[in-house]
Design an enzyme around this catalytic site. Structure first.
Site, PDB file in Angstrom:
ATOM      1  N   SER A 246       0.785  -1.241   0.000  1.00 35.92           N
ATOM      2  CA  SER A 246       0.000   0.000   0.000  1.00 35.92           C
ATOM      3  C   SER A 246       0.813   1.286   0.000  1.00 35.92           C
ATOM      4  O   SER A 246       0.252   2.367  -0.142  1.00 35.92           O
ATOM      5  CB  SER A 246      -0.958   0.012   1.208  1.00 35.92           C
ATOM      6  OG  SER A 246      -0.240   0.078   2.428  1.00 35.92           O
ATOM      7  N   LYS A 291      -5.663   5.041   8.291  1.00 36.63           N
ATOM      8  CA  LYS A 291      -4.465   5.662   7.724  1.00 36.63           C
ATOM      9  C   LYS A 291      -4.594   7.183   7.691  1.00 36.63           C
ATOM     10  O   LYS A 291      -3.624   7.910   7.945  1.00 36.63           O
ATOM     11  CB  LYS A 291      -4.206   5.101   6.321  1.00 36.63           C
ATOM     12  CG  LYS A 291      -3.787   3.640   6.357  1.00 36.63           C
ATOM     13  CD  LYS A 291      -3.446   3.093   4.988  1.00 36.63           C
ATOM     14  CE  LYS A 291      -2.935   1.656   5.105  1.00 36.63           C
ATOM     15  NZ  LYS A 291      -2.527   1.083   3.815  1.00 36.63           N
TER      16      LYS A 291
END
Length: 349
Positions: A246, A291
């Site tokens: 990611s 996040k």
């Protein structure tokens, strides 16, 4: 004492005991919470630059480009009713089924291998994308993405060894490598021509028989992946305990910034997430809300969100600019526009 009080005196301790057992009994759930963020333009714990370059001028400027992570319950650790309720009430955490976080079809070794392979692929695709954005031609090939410490290749092959030939024939695909290995076995080694540190080496390995999905197969204990023939050397030194793909977008932006004059962020802190593929396209990830929370805690002013994750952040309460990212090139142009004018018309989620 009345019968009612006697019944209460007996039932109350039992009820309390049942409540305690229910409150602390493990449930089939895990928790996602904001993990640490890392400035790819910064230095590691040993005070070494995270992005290392040999053969090209580098530009170390102000500003931060941070990749974000998610912390999840460890394999084998299931949440209790109380801990799950606590996480459910926290807007920065998410309660998910345990089998989603840790699929029963995978072992801890499987998760470790997949995370390591994904991180290697993410870094290399990011470097290739940044170089192509700068006008360099980057060819692809096959390389070693993972070495099993119990396989025949352990101690003989290394991650990022480029496999040029198998049994004297030029190697073009990972499938070709697998097919060639099946023709060998104990006492009948397969011969690989590899490139390591710009030097060619010949390695002979005796495949070992294993059972895969009920079928017998020969294995040398590696996972092949896409490799690149870079015009100069760039490495991204990230804590090996961090896995997954990611961070690809942020790696590519940070490499581009390191190879070009001036600060791409104009001294600001920016963060984001998203996979990157060989074509420079940005893919979706999990744990986007956690996040974003982690990036906010790190002081980020702008956050790149993969296009396919935009629906996950609708209505999210944050002071950061949430910028939609479809490709590395698009994200780069959006970042340049934002540094020139924070009120610029950006592709927002």
């Amino acid at each position: 004492m009345s019968q009612r009080w006697i019944a209460f005196a007996v039932a109350a301790p039992l009820t309390f005991l049942l409540f305690v057992l229910a409150a602390f009994a493990p449930l089939p759930y895990s928790v996602y919470s904001p993990g640490p963020t890392f400035d790819v333009l910064g230095k590691d714990a040993n005070e070494s630059e995270i992005i290392q370059v040999v053969g090209h001028k580098t530009y170390r400027d102000d500003g931060q480009i941070r990749f974000t992570t998610v912390s999840s319950s460890a394999r084998g650790d299931k949440e209790t009713l109380l801990s799950a309720l606590d996480a459910w009430l926290d807007p920065d955490e998410a309660v998910i089924p345990y089998d989603i976080a840790h699929p029963p079809s995978k072992t801890a070794d499987d998760e470790e291998r997949e995370g390591a392979v994904s991180m290697v692929g993410s870094q290399d695709a990011a470097i290739a994308t940044a170089m192509r954005e700068l006008g360099y031609k980057v060819k692809t090939g096959i390389q070693v993405a993972f070495v099993d410490d119990k396989g025949a290749a352990f101690g003989e092959l290394r991650v990022r060894d480029k496999i040029l030939k198998v049994d004297g024939k030029p190697l073009k695909t990972g499938e070709q490598l697998v097919e060639a290995i099946q023709k060998h076995g104990p006492g009948d080694p397969v011969t690989l021509l590899i490139e390591r540190n710009h030097k060619e080496l010949t390695v002979e390995l005796e495949p070992e028989e294993t059972v895969v999905d009920g079928d017998r197969a020969m294995r040398i204990g590696i996972t092949p992946g896409i490799g690149y023939d870079f015009p100069f050397d760039v490495t991204i030194q990230v804590d090996p305990t961090i896995g997954g793909p990611s961070a690809g977008l942020m790696f590519s932006l940070a490499v581009y910034d390191t190879l070009t004059p001036g600060s791409l962020t104009d001294g600001a802190i920016i963060a984001g997430t998203g996979t990157i593929d060989d074509a420079g396209s940005v893919g979706p990830i999990g744990g986007i809300e956690q996040k974003i929370a982690g990036a906010g805690d790190a002081g980020a002013q702008l956050f790149f969100v993969p296009k396919d994750n935009c629906s996950d952040v609708k209505g999210l309460d944050t002071d950061m600019e949430l910028v939609k990212a479809e490709t590395m090139h698009g994200a780069l142009e959006a970042l340049k526009a934002w540094t020139a004018d924070h009120d610029a018309d950006l592709p927002r989620c």
